[in-house]
Design a protein around this motif. Structure first.
Motif, mmCIF file in Angstrom:
data_model
loop_
_atom_site.group_PDB
_atom_site.id
_atom_site.type_symbol
_atom_site.label_atom_id
_atom_site.label_comp_id
_atom_site.label_asym_id
_atom_site.label_seq_id
_atom_site.Cartn_x
_atom_site.Cartn_y
_atom_site.Cartn_z
ATOM 1 N N UNK A 71 0.829 -1.202 0.000
ATOM 2 C CA UNK A 71 0.000 0.000 0.000
ATOM 3 C C UNK A 71 0.864 1.254 0.000
ATOM 4 N N UNK A 72 1.973 1.230 0.704
ATOM 5 C CA UNK A 72 2.851 2.397 0.793
ATOM 6 C C UNK A 72 3.558 2.694 -0.523
ATOM 7 N N UNK A 73 3.503 1.755 -1.485
ATOM 8 C CA UNK A 73 4.113 1.965 -2.796
ATOM 9 C C UNK A 73 3.058 1.954 -3.899
ATOM 10 N N UNK A 74 1.853 2.391 -3.538
ATOM 11 C CA UNK A 74 0.736 2.322 -4.475
ATOM 12 C C UNK A 74 0.917 3.226 -5.692
ATOM 13 N N UNK A 75 1.815 4.219 -5.602
ATOM 14 C CA UNK A 75 2.080 5.084 -6.752
ATOM 15 C C UNK A 75 2.661 4.305 -7.928
ATOM 16 N N UNK A 76 3.133 3.103 -7.686
ATOM 17 C CA UNK A 76 3.773 2.306 -8.740
ATOM 18 C C UNK A 76 2.782 1.555 -9.616
ATOM 19 N N UNK A 77 1.487 1.639 -9.333
ATOM 20 C CA UNK A 77 0.502 0.932 -10.138
ATOM 21 C C UNK A 77 0.571 1.377 -11.593
ATOM 22 N N UNK A 78 0.818 2.667 -11.805
ATOM 23 C CA UNK A 78 0.908 3.175 -13.168
ATOM 24 C C UNK A 78 1.991 2.467 -13.969
ATOM 25 N N UNK A 79 3.111 2.146 -13.331
ATOM 26 C CA UNK A 79 4.182 1.418 -14.009
ATOM 27 C C UNK A 79 3.733 0.007 -14.370
ATOM 28 N N UNK A 80 2.961 -0.611 -13.475
ATOM 29 C CA UNK A 80 2.434 -1.943 -13.764
ATOM 30 C C UNK A 80 1.495 -1.904 -14.969
ATOM 31 N N UNK A 81 0.675 -0.857 -15.052
ATOM 32 C CA UNK A 81 -0.238 -0.724 -16.185
ATOM 33 C C UNK A 81 0.536 -0.612 -17.494
ATOM 34 N N UNK A 82 1.653 0.101 -17.476
ATOM 35 C CA UNK A 82 2.475 0.217 -18.686
ATOM 36 C C UNK A 82 3.009 -1.148 -19.113
ATOM 37 N N UNK A 83 3.409 -1.971 -18.143
ATOM 38 C CA UNK A 83 3.886 -3.318 -18.460
ATOM 39 C C UNK A 83 2.771 -4.142 -19.096
ATOM 40 N N UNK A 84 1.588 -4.096 -18.491
ATOM 41 C CA UNK A 84 0.447 -4.843 -19.034
ATOM 42 C C UNK A 84 0.075 -4.357 -20.429
ATOM 43 N N UNK A 85 0.102 -3.032 -20.616
ATOM 44 C CA UNK A 85 -0.290 -2.447 -21.900
ATOM 45 C C UNK A 85 0.706 -2.803 -22.997
ATOM 46 N N UNK A 86 1.967 -3.028 -22.606
ATOM 47 C CA UNK A 86 2.989 -3.353 -23.592
ATOM 48 C C UNK A 86 2.994 -4.797 -24.033
ATOM 49 N N UNK A 87 2.160 -5.634 -23.433
ATOM 50 C CA UNK A 87 2.075 -7.047 -23.784
ATOM 51 C C UNK A 87 0.750 -7.306 -24.486
#
Length: 475
Positions: A337-353
């Protein structure tokens, strides 16, 4: 001409930092994240006092037009106009187009209260006072932004450094500050004079366009031409695509507020959050004794400082701290939860596949102006869906070239048109729709109609629809 404040609600963002619940097809502003209404509906309700505010102007993506119309209708809010952006171009041209549209309808002296549609704001006495002060400054020719008095050294917000006072509760803007690192944020908080940049504004339509023409002429030209060449489509105003696309992709802060000599800020201390990450949702949520926030079917044991939200599946968690678990129909996000700002990076990974890109765009449940559908099973040459149709709504009169369909009524009453013949089906009754037939489904009842649809054929894509008649202008 109006003496009332004209709300301008910006509702075109995609909100990928709240994935998997927020996606391109149904972003966070249309989700009920903090209560029974969506963030967009809560924004409309904040400007619902018709003794103060005129009917709101909405600026949104063309793909969200029916979501906007339906959600406004649900809360009984009459809209003053819905401007449809043909392409995404950030806030500068969105606000400029709204200002140009407002000038046409209300005159150059119209005062606009520009509001993002995806923030969580508590309306209290302080909110009303700050809005009044901002309106007075705007009538005096100032471009007003609202700055939130910071309570923590947030790194996810931009900041505003206040200058000298220029009126009661109003300060000049000394400078804007980009999202800082932790150390810089702590320094600004301890030194004082810095405010969170809320993204809310109060400005005169004519004054704003004057400053826009001076400091961002490409934005000014694109916005004015897009409104001048706009086309009315049902209850919507389609901004001209060729003109709008010429606008630079730039925020109103960069384009205007950082350059104008007339920018001022109203410091405010009412509750505000941009809900830009899951930890922001946790902060505004109702917490249990272990500081957990939950939504949906959740069981926790020895869990603390966590956010757990689920739309359907029962989520059980044991012995963890500081986690975010977000379970939608078809995807689950788990992280600190304290690193929730990183979700956007995860979305980029998903979008790139190619195998996972669709998870960032569409939900398992797709919403339409008549209701929507959920995918149940997809196989080779067949698909099963659950359809739900709102009372009084009907789908387009259509046909398919590559598939046949079988409808089974689960709940409610269905009015089915098949090659010109109209028939009524009740619960447990079914009908076969052969390939190439002309058909339509409607709900004439007072409760939601629910069906199971079985599709079979060589191609089952949503683009295999030939619309013949459609009350939503899609034919």
């Amino acid at each position: 001409m109006t003496k009332l404040i004209v709300p301008v609600v910006l509702a075109g963002g995609q909100g990928t930092r709240l994935w998997p619940m927020s996606r391109a097809a149904r972003p966070k502003q249309f989700l009920p994240l903090t209560g029974p209404t969506s963030l967009f509906q809560a924004t409309l309700q904040r400007v619902g006092d018709r003794s103060v505010y005129d009917k709101p102007i909405i600026v949104t993506n063309a793909e969200y037009r029916f979501l906007v119309a339906e959600q406004a209708l649900e809360i009984g809010c009459e809209l003053g106009g819905v401007l449809l952006e043909p392409v995404a171009r950030n806030t500068a041209v969105a606000i400029a187009a709204a200002a140009a549209y407002a000038m046409t309808n209300f005159g150059a002296d119209a005062i606009l209260h520009v509001l993002p549609s995806d923030h969580d704001v508590l309306v209290d006495e302080g909110y009303a006072v700050s809005a009044q002060r901002a309106a007075e400054a705007a009538r005096a020719g100032k471009l007003v932004t609202f700055g939130i008095v910071p309570t923590t050294p947030e790194t996810g917000y931009g900041y505003i450094k206040t200058g000298q006072g220029v009126g009661e509760g109003v300060n000049a803007v000394d400078r804007f500050v980009e999202k800082p690192n932790r150390e810089t944020a702590e320094d600004m908080l301890s030194s004082g004079g810095f405010l969170w940049n809320s993204g809310m504004f109060m400005l005169g339509a004519g004054k704003f366009l004057e400053e826009c023409e001076a400091f961002s002429p490409d934005t000014y030209t694109a916005a004015n031409e897009a409104v001048l060449q706009a086309k009315v489509d049902l209850d919507f105003v389609r901004l001209d695509e060729a003109a709008f696309a010429q606008a630079p992709n730039i925020s109103v802060d960069y384009a205007i507020f950082e350059k104008t000599a007339d920018a001022v800020v109203v410091p405010v201390s009412f509750h505000w959050s941009d809900l830009g990450s899951w930890d922001a949702v946790w902060k505004v949520g109702s917490k249990d004794a272990a500081d957990n926030v939950t939504s949906g079917a959740v069981t926790l044991n020895n869990v603390s400082n966590s956010l757990v939200m689920t739309e359907h599946a029962h989520v059980a968690i044991d012995g963890l701290d500081d986690i975010a678990v977000i379970a939608s129909d078809d995807a689950i996000y788990i992280g600190k939860l304290s690193e929730a700002q990183k979700v956007g990076a995860m979305v980029k990974v998903l979008r790139g596949n190619a195998d996972t890109a669709a998870l960032t765009e569409i939900h398992k449940t797709a919403y339409r102006p008549w209701g929507g559908y959920s995918s149940v099973v997809i196989g080779e040459r067949f698909q099963v869906k659950r359809l739900f149709v709102k009372p009084g709504k009907k789908l387009s009169l259509q046909k398919h070239h590559h598939r046949s369909e079988h409808w089974v009524v689960v709940r409610g009453t269905a009015e089915v048109t098949l090659d010109g013949k109209v028939m009524m089906l009740s619960e447990n009754q079914s009908i076969y729709l052969p390939l190439g037939c002309t058909h339509r489904l409607a709900n004439p009842g007072k409760i939601e109609l629910e069906l199971i649809e079985v599709q079979t054929g060589s191609y089952l894509g949503e683009d295999d629809i030939i619309r013949i008649e459609d009350e939503f202008g899609r034919a």
